[in-house]
Design a protein around this motif. Structure first.
Motif, PDB file in Angstrom:
ATOM      1  N   TRP A  85      55.354  25.812  31.270  1.00 13.91           N
ATOM      2  CA  TRP A  85      55.914  27.151  31.482  1.00 13.91           C
ATOM      3  C   TRP A  85      56.185  27.402  32.962  1.00 13.91           C
ATOM      4  N   LEU A  86      55.285  26.933  33.820  1.00 11.72           N
ATOM      5  CA  LEU A  86      55.424  27.156  35.257  1.00 11.72           C
ATOM      6  C   LEU A  86      56.191  26.020  35.953  1.00 11.72           C
ATOM      7  N   GLY A  87      56.544  24.975  35.191  1.00 13.72           N
ATOM      8  CA  GLY A  87      57.367  23.906  35.732  1.00 13.72           C
ATOM      9  C   GLY A  87      56.654  22.989  36.711  1.00 13.72           C
ATOM     10  N   ILE A  88      55.345  22.758  36.512  1.00 14.90           N
ATOM     11  CA  ILE A  88      54.610  21.945  37.479  1.00 14.90           C
ATOM     12  C   ILE A  88      53.995  20.677  36.879  1.00 14.90           C
ATOM     13  N   ARG A  89      54.177  20.420  35.595  1.00 17.63           N
ATOM     14  CA  ARG A  89      53.595  19.204  35.008  1.00 17.63           C
ATOM     15  C   ARG A  89      54.101  17.949  35.708  1.00 17.63           C
ATOM     16  N   LYS A  90      55.337  17.955  36.126  1.00 12.88           N
ATOM     17  CA  LYS A  90      55.965  16.769  36.720  1.00 12.88           C
ATOM     18  C   LYS A  90      55.263  16.282  37.986  1.00 12.88           C
ATOM     19  N   TYR A  91      54.465  17.148  38.603  1.00 13.97           N
ATOM     20  CA  TYR A  91      53.808  16.765  39.850  1.00 13.97           C
ATOM     21  C   TYR A  91      52.523  15.966  39.634  1.00 13.97           C
ATOM     22  N   PHE A  92      52.021  15.936  38.411  1.00 10.24           N
ATOM     23  CA  PHE A  92      50.679  15.407  38.179  1.00 10.24           C
ATOM     24  C   PHE A  92      50.680  14.077  37.419  1.00 10.24           C
ATOM     25  N   ASP A  93      49.848  13.165  37.904  1.00 12.09           N
ATOM     26  CA  ASP A  93      49.644  11.883  37.236  1.00 12.09           C
ATOM     27  C   ASP A  93      48.591  12.003  36.145  1.00 12.09           C
ATOM     28  N   SER A  94      47.765  13.016  36.216  1.00 11.47           N
ATOM     29  CA  SER A  94      46.683  13.203  35.256  1.00 11.47           C
ATOM     30  C   SER A  94      46.345  14.682  35.165  1.00 11.47           C
ATOM     31  N   ILE A  95      46.174  15.177  33.938  1.00 17.33           N
ATOM     32  CA  ILE A  95      45.716  16.555  33.722  1.00 17.33           C
ATOM     33  C   ILE A  95      44.560  16.492  32.737  1.00 17.33           C
ATOM     34  N   ILE A  96      43.368  16.807  33.209  1.00 12.57           N
ATOM     35  CA  ILE A  96      42.165  16.780  32.388  1.00 12.57           C
ATOM     36  C   ILE A  96      41.696  18.210  32.145  1.00 12.57           C
ATOM     37  N   LEU A  97      41.753  18.628  30.881  1.00  9.35           N
ATOM     38  CA  LEU A  97      41.282  19.955  30.495  1.00  9.35           C
ATOM     39  C   LEU A  97      40.022  19.804  29.659  1.00  9.35           C
ATOM     40  N   SER A  98      39.042  20.642  29.925  1.00  4.60           N
ATOM     41  CA  SER A  98      37.747  20.527  29.246  1.00  4.60           C
ATOM     42  C   SER A  98      37.886  20.553  27.734  1.00  4.60           C
ATOM     43  N   ALA A  99      38.806  21.352  27.222  1.00  7.09           N
ATOM     44  CA  ALA A  99      38.965  21.489  25.770  1.00  7.09           C
ATOM     45  C   ALA A  99      39.301  20.157  25.103  1.00  7.09           C
ATOM     46  N   PHE A 100      40.048  19.305  25.804  1.00 12.65           N
ATOM     47  CA  PHE A 100      40.522  18.065  25.200  1.00 12.65           C
ATOM     48  C   PHE A 100      39.575  16.888  25.395  1.00 12.65           C
ATOM     49  N   VAL A 101      38.616  17.017  26.313  1.00 12.19           N
ATOM     50  CA  VAL A 101      37.678  15.910  26.554  1.00 12.19           C
ATOM     51  C   VAL A 101      36.254  16.278  26.162  1.00 12.19           C
ATOM     52  N   ASN A 102      36.073  17.526  25.721  1.00 12.73           N
ATOM     53  CA  ASN A 102      34.765  17.986  25.240  1.00 12.73           C
ATOM     54  C   ASN A 102      33.681  17.894  26.314  1.00 12.73           C
ATOM     55  N   GLU A 103      34.105  18.010  27.555  1.00 13.78           N
ATOM     56  CA  GLU A 103      33.194  18.038  28.701  1.00 13.78           C
ATOM     57  C   GLU A 103      33.711  19.095  29.667  1.00 13.78           C
ATOM     58  N   ALA A 104      32.818  19.627  30.504  1.00 14.21           N
ATOM     59  CA  ALA A 104      33.232  20.700  31.400  1.00 14.21           C
ATOM     60  C   ALA A 104      32.572  20.560  32.770  1.00 14.21           C
ATOM     61  N   LYS A 105      33.242  21.073  33.780  1.00 19.03           N
ATOM     62  CA  LYS A 105      32.650  21.172  35.111  1.00 19.03           C
ATOM     63  C   LYS A 105      31.472  22.152  35.045  1.00 19.03           C
ATOM     64  N   PRO A 106      30.415  21.940  35.781  1.00 20.01           N
ATOM     65  CA  PRO A 106      30.235  20.942  36.838  1.00 20.01           C
ATOM     66  C   PRO A 106      29.545  19.655  36.387  1.00 20.01           C
ATOM     67  N   GLU A 107      29.517  19.375  35.078  1.00 22.65           N
ATOM     68  CA  GLU A 107      28.860  18.155  34.594  1.00 22.65           C
ATOM     69  C   GLU A 107      29.620  16.906  35.057  1.00 22.65           C
ATOM     70  N   LYS A 108      28.884  15.847  35.317  1.00 17.69           N
ATOM     71  CA  LYS A 108      29.466  14.621  35.878  1.00 17.69           C
ATOM     72  C   LYS A 108      30.537  14.011  34.990  1.00 17.69           C
ATOM     73  N   ALA A 109      30.376  14.130  33.688  1.00 18.70           N
ATOM     74  CA  ALA A 109      31.244  13.395  32.752  1.00 18.70           C
ATOM     75  C   ALA A 109      32.721  13.723  32.938  1.00 18.70           C
ATOM     76  N   ILE A 110      33.063  14.978  33.181  1.00 18.98           N
ATOM     77  CA  ILE A 110      34.491  15.337  33.249  1.00 18.98           C
ATOM     78  C   ILE A 110      35.152  14.736  34.493  1.00 18.98           C
ATOM     79  N   TYR A 111      34.400  14.610  35.587  1.00 20.35           N
ATOM     80  CA  TYR A 111      34.949  13.986  36.794  1.00 20.35           C
ATOM     81  C   TYR A 111      35.116  12.482  36.582  1.00 20.35           C
ATOM     82  N   GLU A 112      34.174  11.896  35.879  1.00 19.26           N
ATOM     83  CA  GLU A 112      34.262  10.464  35.585  1.00 19.26           C
ATOM     84  C   GLU A 112      35.447  10.168  34.668  1.00 19.26           C
TER      85      GLU A 112
END
Length: 211
Positions: free
Chosen positions: A131-158
């Motif tokens: 919607w904001l036209g910024i996906r093209k700038y990113f090589d990776s987008i990690i959202l907690s909902a899709f990986v079942n992990e959240a900040k500040p836990e180590k797993a989401i950064y890994e």
């Protein structure tokens, strides 16, 4: 001037508060709309209090998210005596705007670094990048909902490191919440706190000589 001792190849950014924001936050968006519609403030607040009793589990897909918010906004609409308001509140509540400097910053950053996002977010956050036209700038987008992990836990950064195929010492992570910075640093990623009351993203990057 803050200088980084190691070569930076990857910059991870938080989303909300760093790249974009809902400038009417949380329930204030609902209060604003309903107050403008002429509903009594006490009735609005009573509805919000009832809505806050809605049980929130860890949401991992669009359907779960929609069902949660349908119950949440449905409780407000019911308290106001107008159940038909549910759909209107559901879609009015999802509105984000880029911070003014962000588009130019991303244009400059992508010529120097690989870019990623690490965000605690529900599934609908994903379409905001389109919607904001910024996906093209990113090589990776990690959202907690899709990986079942959240900040500040180590797993989401890994997970983010594996996805973008980088070593921790090659990376920077920028967030507006100190606790999330500390989480990144526990896995070896250099964290930088963005306090928008003091400076914007461009100014922060210039302060650390990243731009």
């Amino acid at each position: 001037m803050n200088q980084l001792k190691t070569e930076v190849k990857v910059i991870f950014l938080d989303a909300g508060g760093v790249l974009f924001e809902t400038f009417f936050k949380g329930d204030d968006r609902i209060r604003h709309l309903l107050t403008e519609r002429g509903y009594p403030r006490k009735k609005i607040d009573d509805g919000i209090m009832k809505a806050k009793q809605t049980k929130l589990n860890f949401i991992t897909n669009w359907n779960e998210e929609e069902q949660y918010f349908r119950r949440y906004y449905g409780a407000i609409a019911k308290e106001l005596g107008e159940v038909d308001l549910t759909n209107e509140l559901l879609y009015f509540a999802r509105h984000c705007e880029l911070f003014p400097e962000v588009k130019d910053v991303l244009e400059k950053l992508r010529n120097k670094y690989r870019l990623g996002v690490i965000s605690n977010a529900m599934p609908s956050m994903d379409w905001i990048f389109d919607w904001l036209g910024i996906r093209k700038y990113f090589d990776s987008i990690i959202l907690s909902a899709f990986v079942n992990e959240a900040k500040p836990e180590k797993a989401i950064y890994e997970i983010a490191l594996r996805d973008i195929q980088a070593k921790p010492e090659e990376c920077i992570f920028i967030d507006d919440i100190t606790l999330n910075i500390e989480g990144a640093e526990r896995v070896g990623i250099r964290g930088i706190h963005l306090n928008r009351e003091k400076m914007n993203l461009l100014e922060l990057l210039q302060e650390y000589e990243l731009l």
